[in-house]
Design a protein around this motif. Structure first.
Motif, PDB file in Angstrom:
ATOM      1  N   UNK A   1      44.026  38.772  27.619  1.00  0.00           N
ATOM      2  CA  UNK A   1      43.320  39.927  28.741  1.00  0.00           C
ATOM      3  C   UNK A   1      44.704  40.865  28.921  1.00  0.00           C
ATOM      4  N   UNK A   2      44.073  42.262  28.826  1.00  0.00           N
ATOM      5  CA  UNK A   2      45.077  43.403  29.214  1.00  0.00           C
ATOM      6  C   UNK A   2      44.779  43.349  30.805  1.00  0.00           C
ATOM      7  N   UNK A   3      46.176  43.061  31.290  1.00  0.00           N
ATOM      8  CA  UNK A   3      46.256  43.111  32.657  1.00  0.00           C
ATOM      9  C   UNK A   3      47.298  43.854  33.268  1.00  0.00           C
ATOM     10  N   UNK A   4      46.797  44.754  34.164  1.00  0.00           N
ATOM     11  CA  UNK A   4      47.708  45.657  34.907  1.00  0.00           C
ATOM     12  C   UNK A   4      48.260  44.944  36.100  1.00  0.00           C
ATOM     13  N   UNK A   5      49.490  44.992  36.332  1.00  0.00           N
ATOM     14  CA  UNK A   5      50.456  44.664  37.646  1.00  0.00           C
ATOM     15  C   UNK A   5      50.962  45.447  38.525  1.00  0.00           C
ATOM     16  N   UNK A   6      50.376  45.858  39.343  1.00  0.00           N
ATOM     17  CA  UNK A   6      50.748  47.115  40.159  1.00  0.00           C
ATOM     18  C   UNK A   6      51.555  46.700  41.432  1.00  0.00           C
ATOM     19  N   UNK A   7      52.852  47.194  41.655  1.00  0.00           N
ATOM     20  CA  UNK A   7      53.672  46.755  42.744  1.00  0.00           C
ATOM     21  C   UNK A   7      54.037  47.918  43.260  1.00  0.00           C
ATOM     22  N   UNK A   8      54.206  48.006  44.798  1.00  0.00           N
ATOM     23  CA  UNK A   8      54.401  49.268  45.506  1.00  0.00           C
ATOM     24  C   UNK A   8      56.110  49.767  45.396  1.00  0.00           C
ATOM     25  N   UNK A   9      56.869  48.677  45.661  1.00  0.00           N
ATOM     26  CA  UNK A   9      58.281  49.005  45.765  1.00  0.00           C
ATOM     27  C   UNK A   9      59.296  48.244  44.950  1.00  0.00           C
ATOM     28  N   UNK A  10      60.571  48.699  44.816  1.00  0.00           N
ATOM     29  CA  UNK A  10      61.430  47.880  43.742  1.00  0.00           C
ATOM     30  C   UNK A  10      61.813  46.627  44.535  1.00  0.00           C
ATOM     31  N   UNK A  11      61.911  46.474  45.841  1.00  0.00           N
ATOM     32  CA  UNK A  11      62.077  45.063  46.306  1.00  0.00           C
ATOM     33  C   UNK A  11      60.872  44.194  46.069  1.00  0.00           C
TER      34      UNK A  11
END
Length: 225
Positions: free
Chosen positions: A1-11
Motif C-alpha cells: 500500500x502507498x502510505x503517507x507519513x506526515x510529521x509536523x516538526x523536525x524533532x
C-alpha cells in the motif's frame, strides 16, 4: 500500500529518520519528501511544518502527487486532563478545530463544518479499532486542534469542556483534507507536556515522546494489509 507519513516538526521527524531503512529524497513544493519501504508498504514521509496551513498543504501533496491511499500522522501533544502523564500514548478518535468559527452564519457550534453533525471531524473507525487491538495500553481520545501552543491553564480547562483530552496544532487539517479527499487517516499522539506543562517541558520531552509514537506507528504498519 502507498502510505503517507506526515510529521509536523523536525524533532519528531528524527524518530523516522533514525529507523534504519534505506530511503531516497526529493524536494517538491519546497518540502523534502522521503521515500522508503517499511513493513511491506511504500512510504512517503514529509515534515509539514507546524500549524494547520502547513499540515493541510503537506497532506494534499502526499495524496495528489504521490497517490497515498492512507495518511498516518504521529507526534507529540499537550494534555488537557490533569490525570494524563508525559509519554502516555493515544490514538485520535476525532478532532475539534476550535478556532474555526462560522457561528455568525448559522453554524450550530464553534468548530463545526456544515457537513458534520457536530463540531468534531471523525477519523477512521476501523483503523482506530485495529490500533487498540494491536497496541496494548493505547487509549482513544478526542483532540483539540488549532494554530496555538497552549500553556495557559484556564485555556486548557476551557478546551477540555468539549470532551477533548489533548491539544495540538495539525490534526484538524490532516483529518479534514483526508475526509474531503476520500483517504483514510490515522493519528497516534504521545504526550510531551502534561496539564501543568510549558514550552520548556515540550523541549525536554519531545524526543522521547516522538520515538514512542513512531514505535506505535511501526506496529500499525505491520498490521495493515
Amino acid at each position: 500500500m502507498k502510505i503517507g507519513l506526515l510529521i509536523a516538526i523536525t524533532r519528531e521527524l528524527e524518530a523516522f529518520l533514525q529507523s534504519g531503512e534505506e530511503r531516497t529524497e526529493e524536494i517538491v513544493a519546497g518540502r523534502t519528501v522521503y521515500k522508503t519501504r517499511m513493513e511491506g508498504h511504500e512510504i512517503y514521509a514529509v515534515c509539514s511544518g507546524c500549524g494547520e496551513i502547513d499540515a493541510a498543504s503537506a497532506t494534499m501533496l502526499l495524496i495528489v502527487k504521490y497517490g497515498c491511499e492512507l495518511i498516518l500522522n504521529f507526534g507529540v501533544t499537550g494534555a488537557l486532563d490533569r490525570s494524563l502523564k508525559v509519554e502516555d500514548l493515544f490514538v485520535a478518535e476525532k478532532a475539534w478545530h476550535y478556532d474555526f468559527d462560522i457561528t455568525a452564519f448559522g453554524a450550530a457550534k464553534v468548530g463545526q463544518y456544515e457537513e458534520y453533525p457536530d463540531e468534531f471531524i471523525p477519523l477512521d473507525a476501523d483503523l482506530i479499532s485495529l490500533v487498540t487491538e494491536k497496541i496494548p495500553g493505547i487509549r482513544k481520545i478526542s483532540v483539540a486542534s488549532a494554530d496555538k501552543f497552549v500553556e495557559n491553564r484556564e485555556t486548557k480547562l476551557k478546551l477540555a469542556e468539549s470532551g477533548c483530552g489533548l491539544c495540538e496544532m495539525e490534526l484538524a487539517a490532516i483529518a479534514r483534507v483526508c475526509e474531503r479527499s476520500g483517504v483514510k487517516c490515522l493519528s497516534i499522539k504521545c504526550i510531551s507536556d502534561a496539564f501543568d506543562g510549558t514550552g520548556a517541558d515540550f523541549e525536554k520531552n519531545v524526543k522521547r515522546s516522538a520515538e514512542k509514537a513512531f514505535a506505535a506507528i511501526r506496529e500499525v504498519l505491520k498490521a495493515i494489509k
